[in-house]
Scaffold this motif. Structure first.
Motif, PDB file in Angstrom:
ATOM      1  N   LEU A  72      28.993 -18.560 111.705  1.00 53.87           N
ATOM      2  CA  LEU A  72      29.432 -17.326 111.055  1.00 53.87           C
ATOM      3  C   LEU A  72      29.428 -17.486 109.526  1.00 53.87           C
ATOM      4  O   LEU A  72      29.737 -18.557 109.008  1.00 53.87           O
ATOM      5  N   THR A  73      29.095 -16.402 108.832  1.00 55.55           N
ATOM      6  CA  THR A  73      29.115 -16.429 107.360  1.00 55.55           C
ATOM      7  C   THR A  73      30.554 -16.475 106.839  1.00 55.55           C
ATOM      8  O   THR A  73      31.384 -15.663 107.247  1.00 55.55           O
ATOM      9  N   GLY A  74      30.827 -17.381 105.903  1.00 55.72           N
ATOM     10  CA  GLY A  74      32.112 -17.395 105.216  1.00 55.72           C
ATOM     11  C   GLY A  74      32.072 -16.465 104.013  1.00 55.72           C
ATOM     12  O   GLY A  74      31.093 -15.749 103.788  1.00 55.72           O
ATOM     13  N   TYR A  75      33.162 -16.446 103.252  1.00 57.25           N
ATOM     14  CA  TYR A  75      33.228 -15.876 101.891  1.00 57.25           C
ATOM     15  C   TYR A  75      33.430 -14.371 101.812  1.00 57.25           C
ATOM     16  O   TYR A  75      33.881 -13.867 100.820  1.00 57.25           O
ATOM     17  N   TYR A  76      33.089 -13.600 102.859  1.00 60.35           N
ATOM     18  CA  TYR A  76      33.229 -12.151 102.706  1.00 60.35           C
ATOM     19  C   TYR A  76      33.530 -11.463 104.030  1.00 60.35           C
ATOM     20  O   TYR A  76      33.283 -11.994 105.099  1.00 60.35           O
ATOM     21  N   GLY A  77      34.093 -10.274 103.894  1.00 60.61           N
ATOM     22  CA  GLY A  77      34.244  -9.370 105.026  1.00 60.61           C
ATOM     23  C   GLY A  77      33.659  -8.030 104.612  1.00 60.61           C
ATOM     24  O   GLY A  77      32.972  -7.938 103.586  1.00 60.61           O
ATOM     25  N   CYS A  78      33.916  -6.973 105.386  1.00 59.83           N
ATOM     26  CA  CYS A  78      33.334  -5.668 105.052  1.00 59.83           C
ATOM     27  C   CYS A  78      34.417  -4.615 104.968  1.00 59.83           C
ATOM     28  O   CYS A  78      35.364  -4.628 105.761  1.00 59.83           O
ATOM     29  N   ASP A  79      34.253  -3.697 104.000  1.00 61.05           N
ATOM     30  CA  ASP A  79      35.246  -2.628 103.861  1.00 61.05           C
ATOM     31  C   ASP A  79      35.036  -1.565 104.944  1.00 61.05           C
ATOM     32  O   ASP A  79      34.162  -1.715 105.807  1.00 61.05           O
ATOM     33  N   GLU A  80      35.792  -0.469 104.861  1.00 65.66           N
ATOM     34  CA  GLU A  80      35.736   0.520 105.953  1.00 65.66           C
ATOM     35  C   GLU A  80      34.375   1.210 106.029  1.00 65.66           C
ATOM     36  O   GLU A  80      34.047   1.820 107.040  1.00 65.66           O
ATOM     37  N   HIS A  81      33.545   1.089 104.974  1.00 67.54           N
ATOM     38  CA  HIS A  81      32.197   1.668 105.033  1.00 67.54           C
ATOM     39  C   HIS A  81      31.148   0.602 105.378  1.00 67.54           C
ATOM     40  O   HIS A  81      29.952   0.855 105.254  1.00 67.54           O
ATOM     41  N   GLY A  82      31.610  -0.575 105.745  1.00 66.71           N
ATOM     42  CA  GLY A  82      30.670  -1.638 106.125  1.00 66.71           C
ATOM     43  C   GLY A  82      30.057  -2.374 104.942  1.00 66.71           C
ATOM     44  O   GLY A  82      29.104  -3.131 105.102  1.00 66.71           O
ATOM     45  N   ARG A  83      30.627  -2.163 103.738  1.00 65.57           N
ATOM     46  CA  ARG A  83      30.042  -2.842 102.560  1.00 65.57           C
ATOM     47  C   ARG A  83      30.733  -4.183 102.333  1.00 65.57           C
ATOM     48  O   ARG A  83      31.977  -4.272 102.439  1.00 65.57           O
ATOM     49  N   PRO A  84      29.935  -5.227 102.005  1.00 62.55           N
ATOM     50  CA  PRO A  84      30.536  -6.553 101.819  1.00 62.55           C
ATOM     51  C   PRO A  84      31.517  -6.614 100.650  1.00 62.55           C
ATOM     52  O   PRO A  84      31.250  -6.063  99.586  1.00 62.55           O
TER      53      PRO A  84
END
Ligand code: ADP
Ligand code: ASP
Ligand code: MG
Length: 451
Positions: A183-195
């Protein structure tokens, strides 16, 4: 048993490192979720690209070269060909993002999409490296896993409960089919799917978030030192590895500068009592450090000392500030609205002093100014200061320890600009001029730990 294993940039930084990492992951048949950082140096160069806007094809070619030259040495030709196609397809996606970004003056969310690309390439590459060693593994992005991020781009945090729901649906079923999900570390996604990235070094935090979200039995942080140490070994060569720490100690040290863990790593695992291990990819036999709710060994007076550099003290002067209803909270509120971390606060009858990161000073002054508070008489800024954080479970309850700490500081000839003692049960923090900070750390270390 579910194990989360996070590998940092140096653990993926070369052919040798990737092979070591793969053999650590593959050495038992247990199911694991592997969280990866970008190869060392890649995030810095992506961030540099956002600033300098070099020709896009050159950026893509150098990333392709960095990842595929290591992969080629490890994978069989047919597997390498399959990997090459997946790599090119990911770089095609990056080309689109870079093209969009180069067209606008500023876009913090596109910046986060770009700076997280190293993690995407690492997840892909490591999954194929594992396959080449017979470990059935699958790459997965934070988007597909459903790591939900909130907050400011570049300094987001995870929505733990939403992430928990998503990981149960998206990751656990994959783990039934495969031995490892990478799995990629360092980021998640906001409610619009943007990193949205979690701040520099954020893959440690991702590891902890994923452990929370999958109810893992443990979370291992694999890095390039033997464990959490009594000080940064780069500054204090005699630093020793700590066998056990409690969550509080590790959290304070990480927040106040111990780079071995991202500042917010401890909270997600602490909430579920998941043990956190720090281990060395280049010396896997070393015991490492176990971090959990309670230590079994009696604490030393000083467990470890950390330093947070590049800070400034902003002082607000207003006569009898403490008696003016709401003024202090409006001032502190203005800073927190700017998503700036305040590392220490201190008040006197007529001043409020706050320690903040130097890069945030202009924004903080602007926000205080825009409050239009008539009572504020003067604002001063003192730059080039560092905060020293001494942590130990007996630090504050053994008489005379603070005096010994401060006499070490006096021996160095450093002026103490601010003290914050007692706010935490395990930490004694104070601010000194940056040019003396490392000498102070070394002196405190030699006084309490030796070497
Ligand atoms: P990774 O790429 O694996 O995430 P980092 O460079 O982010 O690795 O973190 C590991 C580094 O943290 C070590 O090489 C060490 O120099 C530094 N460090 C700072 N403080 C400490 C500490 N108290 N214990 C161990 N390492 C520390
Ligand atoms: N690659 C990211 C960074 O360099 C995240 C990490 O390494 O944890 O900050
Ligand atoms: Mg790190």
């Amino acid at each position: 048993m579910i194990k989360v294993m996070k590998f940092g940039g140096t653990s993926l930084g070369s052919v040798d490192a990737m092979e070591r990492t793969a053999s650590i992951i593959g050495r038992d048949g247990a199911k694991k979720i592997v969280v990866v950082s970008a190869m060392s140096g890649v995030t810095n160069s992506l961030i540099g690209c956002i600033r300098d806007r070099p020709p896009i094809e050159g950026v893509l070619a150098s990333l392709r070269d960095r990842y595929s030259s290591s992969a080629k040495m490890i994978m069989s030709p047919p597997l390498f060909a399959e990997y090459g196609e997946a790599l090119d397809s990911s770089l095609d996606d990056l080309r689109i993002v870079l093209n969009a970004r180069w067209k606008v003056a500023a876009d913090p969310l596109l910046d986060d999409a770009i700076s997280s690309w190293g993690e995407r390439l690492s997840s892909l590459t490591m999954a194929y490296v594992l396959r080449s060693r017979g470990v059935d593994s699958v790459p997965l992005t934070s988007e597909k896993a459903g790591i939900v991020a909130q907050g400011t781009p570049g300094n987001g945090s995870a929505d733990l409960d939403a992430t928990h729901r998503n990981l149960r649906n998206n990751v656990l079923p994959l783990l039934e089919k495969h031995t490892a999900v990478v799995l990629t570390g360092y980021y998640g996604c906001d409610e619009h799917g943007r990193p949205v990235t979690f701040g520099r070094g954020g893959s440690d935090y991702s590891g902890s978030v994923v452990a929370y979200g999958t109810d893992a039995d443990c979370c291992e942080i694999w890095t390039d030192v033997n464990g959490f140490m009594t000080a940064d070994p780069r500054a204090v060569p005699s630093a020793k590895c700590i066998e056990e720490m409690d969550y509080n100690e590790a959290a304070e040290l990480a927040y106040f500068g111990a780079k071995v863990l991202h500042p917010r790593t401890v909270e997600p695992v602490r909430r579920k009592g998941i043990p956190l291990m720090v281990k060395n990819t280049f010396n896997p036999e070393a015991r490492g450090t176990l971090i959990r709710a309670h230590k079994t060994n009696g604490g030393d007076v000083l467990t470890s000392v950390a330093v947070k550099c590049d800070l400034s003290i902003v002082k607000v002067y207003s006569s009898e500030i403490v008696y003016q209803p709401g003024l202090i909270s409006r001032l502190v509120g203005a800073i927190s609205d700017a998503a700036v971390n305040t590392y220490a606060v201190s008040t006197s009858l007529s001043t409020l002093a706050m320690v903040i990161p130097t890069p945030a000073v202009d924004e903080v002054l602007r926000r205080i100014d825009s409050l239009g508070e008539q009572q504020v008489e003067k604002l001063t800024v003192k730059g080039n200061v560092s905060l020293i954080c001494c942590v130990g479970e007996n630090l504050l309850n053994v008489q005379g320890v603070s005096a010994r700490v401060f006499s070490s500081v006096a021996d160095i000839g450093a002026n103490i600009e601010m003290i914050s003692e007692g706010a935490s049960d395990v930490a004694l923090n104070f601010v000194v001029p940056s040019d003396k900070a490392m000498d102070v750390v070394r002196k405190i270390h030699s006084t309490f730990i030796g070497g």
